[in-house]
Write a protein that holds these residues in place. Structure first.
Motif, PDB file in Angstrom:
ATOM      1  N   ARG A   1       0.844  -1.196   0.000  1.00  0.00           N
ATOM      2  CA  ARG A   1       0.000   0.000   0.000  1.00  0.00           C
ATOM      3  C   ARG A   1       0.879   1.245   0.000  1.00  0.00           C
ATOM      4  O   ARG A   1       1.825   1.347   0.772  1.00  0.00           O
ATOM      5  N   THR A   2       0.542   2.185  -0.857  1.00  0.00           N
ATOM      6  CA  THR A   2       1.250   3.461  -0.899  1.00  0.00           C
ATOM      7  C   THR A   2       0.722   4.345   0.216  1.00  0.00           C
ATOM      8  O   THR A   2      -0.476   4.556   0.332  1.00  0.00           O
TER       9      THR A   2
ATOM     10  N   ASP B   1      -5.892   8.744   2.767  1.00  0.00           N
ATOM     11  CA  ASP B   1      -4.984   7.836   3.458  1.00  0.00           C
ATOM     12  C   ASP B   1      -5.564   7.419   4.812  1.00  0.00           C
ATOM     13  O   ASP B   1      -5.451   6.269   5.218  1.00  0.00           O
TER      14      ASP B   1
END
Length: 150
Positions: A4-5, A19
């Motif tokens: 996951r970024t 996020d």
């Protein structure tokens, strides 16, 4: 497995918000918390989500300060999840998604849930975005200004 970024250091407020709560399960958990769900089992019954996914999302929401885990209100050994001030501040986001969904994803006679004012029992006016001087503004009336550090 895909890594996951992380966007928590992005200079964009939208990216940081996504996020924190952008996962669809997380938003539905927040929606259910606004609707009165407090216990793990209540969230699971409402959402039909696997226990491991629900556990992970609840942990993330607690770690992010959106929910708080508190002793059960009935004095039992269970824990309950309640919205923090940060979580309650998501109310306009949830209302905006609801109103957008009502507008674009339901036919004119198709039944769906409605959010109503508890005091009057009537629906809510559509949310509006207004400039500081009160003018109604849309996408063509706004621009993003990058802020430099310092």
């Amino acid at each position: 497995m895909v890594t996951r970024t992380r966007l928590d250091d992005s200079p964009c407020p939208v990216a940081r918000s996504v996020d924190a709560i952008g996962d669809w399960w997380s938003l539905l958990i927040v929606r259910d918390a606004f609707d009165g769900s407090r216990r793990f089992g209540e969230f699971q019954r409402s959402l039909g989500v696997a226990k491991n996914i629900l556990t992970a999302r609840l942990r993330t929401l607690v770690a992010g300060g959106v929910l708080e885990s508190v002793p059960a209100s009935d004095g039992s050994a269970y824990r309950e999840y309640v919205l923090t001030a940060k979580g309650r501040a998501l109310f306009p986001v949830v209302v905006a998604l609801r109103q957008w969904g009502e507008e674009y994803f339901f036919g004119p006679d198709e039944p769906h849930s409605r959010l109503v004012d508890r005091e009057q029992g009537c629906g809510l006016r559509p949310l509006e975005v207004r400039a500081a001087d009160g003018r109604l503004v849309g996408p063509d009336d706004t621009t993003v200004r990058k802020v430099s550090p310092g």
